[in-house]
Write an enzyme that holds these catalytic residues in place. Structure first.
Site, PDB file in Angstrom:
ATOM      1  N   TYR A  71       0.861  -1.182   0.000  1.00 40.66           N
ATOM      2  CA  TYR A  71       0.000   0.000   0.000  1.00 40.66           C
ATOM      3  C   TYR A  71       0.903   1.239   0.000  1.00 40.66           C
ATOM      4  CZ  TYR A  71      -4.106  -2.820   1.430  1.00 40.66           C
ATOM      5  OH  TYR A  71      -5.126  -3.736   1.506  1.00 40.66           O
ATOM      6  N   GLY A 228     -12.220   1.128  -7.364  1.00 36.63           N
ATOM      7  CA  GLY A 228     -12.689   2.425  -7.835  1.00 36.63           C
ATOM      8  C   GLY A 228     -13.582   3.153  -6.853  1.00 36.63           C
ATOM      9  N   GLY A 229     -14.060   2.451  -5.819  1.00 36.18           N
ATOM     10  CA  GLY A 229     -14.912   3.074  -4.821  1.00 36.18           C
ATOM     11  C   GLY A 229     -16.389   2.866  -5.116  1.00 36.18           C
TER      12      GLY A 229
END
Length: 305
Positions: A71, A228-229
Site C-alpha cells: 500500500y 474504484g470506490g
C-alpha cells in the site's frame, strides 16, 4: 444519525486468536494516495491529513488496522504513516494486520506474487516499516485456486520463530481455507463481500463463524466498484432504509455487513476525517428484520451493485 460520541466499541468485539478487537476497524489502503486504486501514477495524499485520520481513528476506539507493505504511492507508504502516527510506542490494545503475497516494484508496478522463499522478506519489510519486532496478524493473499500449503507453511515457520503472532488468509476458497488449516491455525478470512458483492460467499461466511474464524470483508462499501470506490447510484430501497435511520448508504452497507454474524469484522478505509467518523458510527446501527429482508433481497438481486 448523530455520530459525534459514537466509538468503535458500539460495534461489539471479537477475538482474533487471543487479541480482542472492536468489530469496526480501519483499512489503510486509501491513506497513501488520493483515490482508492493502487496505481504507479497515483497522486500522493496529504501526509498531515493521513496522520490525523489515523490518530482520530484510535481516539474513536478503532483498535484493528489493516495494512500492507504494497500500500504505497509516490512519496507515501501506509505502513510508514501508521508508524509515524501511532508508533513510539503503539497503543497496547492496537492490533495491526498486514498481508503478504502480492508485490509491487519500486516504481509501483505490480510484480509476480511472492513464492514461499520470498515471504520472509515481505514479512521483514512490514516489520521494518511498522517499527515492530513482531506482526500481530499476517494474511496470505492468494491469487487463483492453486494450493496454499507451501506458502502458508513458510508463514507458519515464521510464526513458530516469533515474528508473527497469528495467521489468516485472503481472497481464498473454502477448499484453500481447509488446506491452510491443516498447516497452522487460521484466525481470519479476508474476502470481497458486501450487499450485492459475492452472494455466493454467504455459506462461506456462515462456515467461518461456525469454525470460530473471523470473516473480514473488503469492498463492503464499494461492492462491485472495488478499487474504484462506491458507485454514485444507490438503489431506492437501500436509500429508504438509510433515510429511516438518518444514515448514509455507506453506513447501511457497513451495518448490514456486521449483521451477517458476530464474527464478521469491518475494515472500511478512508482518508477523510468526516467519513471516518461516519464509518465508526455505523457500528451502532441496529437494523430491523424488515430492513434486513429488504437488504438481503438486494444482495441476491442479479446485477445489483
Amino acid at each position: 444519525m448523530t455520530t459525534e460520541t459514537i466509538t468503535a466499541a458500539a460495534s461489539g468485539t471479537w477475538k482474533l486468536g487471543d487479541l480482542d478487537v472492536n468489530r469496526i476497524g480501519f483499512g489503510a489502503m486509501r491513506l497513501p494516495q488520493s483515490g482508492a486504486a493502487l496505481r504507479a501514477d497515483a497522486v500522493p495524499s496529504d501526509r498531515a491529513r493521513a496522520i490525523a485520520v489515523l490518530r482520530r481513528a484510535v481516539e474513536l476506539g478503532v483498535n484493528h488496522i489493516d495494512t500492507a507493505a504494497f500500500y504505497f504511492s509516490p512519496l507515501r507508504s501506509a505502513n510508514e504513516l501508521i508508524n509515524s502516527a501511532l508508533g513510539g510506542p503503539y497503543p497496547d490494545d492496537l492490533v495491526i494486520a498486514t498481508k503478504v503475497g502480492p508485490a509491487r516494484d519500486l516504481s509501483g508496478e505490480w510484480a509476480e506474487h511472492a513464492g514461499p522463499g520470498d515471504l520472509r522478506g515481505q514479512v521483514e519489510e512490514n516489520l521494518r516499516q511498522l517499527g515492530r519486532d513482531h506482526l500481530d496478524l499476517v494474511n496470505l493473499r492468494v491469487l487463483g485456486t492453486s494450493s496454499v500449503a507451501e506458502r502458508f507453511g513458510a508463514l507458519a515457520e515464521l510464526r513458530e520463530a516469533g515474528l508473527i503472532r497469528h495467521l489468516g488468509v485472503s481472497n481464498v476458497t473454502p477448499e484453500q481455507l481447509a488446506e491452510a488449516r491443516t498447516v497452522a491455525p487460521v484466525v481470519c478470512v479476508q474476502n470481497p463481500y458486501g450487499i450485492g458483492m459475492r452472494p455466493d460467499q454467504d455459506a462461506f461466511v456462515r462456515h467461518c463463524g461456525e469454525q470460530g474464524i473471523a470473516f473480514v470483508p473488503f469492498y463492503s462499501i464499494a461492492a462491485t466498484g472495488r478499487e474504484g470506490g462506491a458507485s454514485g447510484t444507490q438503489d431506492p430501497a437501500l436509500l429508504a432504509v438509510a433515510r429511516a435511520h438518518g444514515a448514509t448508504p455507506a453506513q447501511i452497507r457497513l451495518a448490514w455487513t456486521l449483521h451477517r454474524g458476530p464474527h464478521v469484522l469491518a475494515i472500511p478505509g478512508t482518508g477523510n476525517p468526516d467519513h471516518l467518523t461516519a464509518n465508526v458510527a455505523a457500528g451502532a446501527l441496529r437494523l430491523t428484520q424488515e430492513d434486513l429482508t429488504t437488504l438481503n433481497s438486494l444482495h441476491h438481486r442479479p446485477g445489483h451493485p
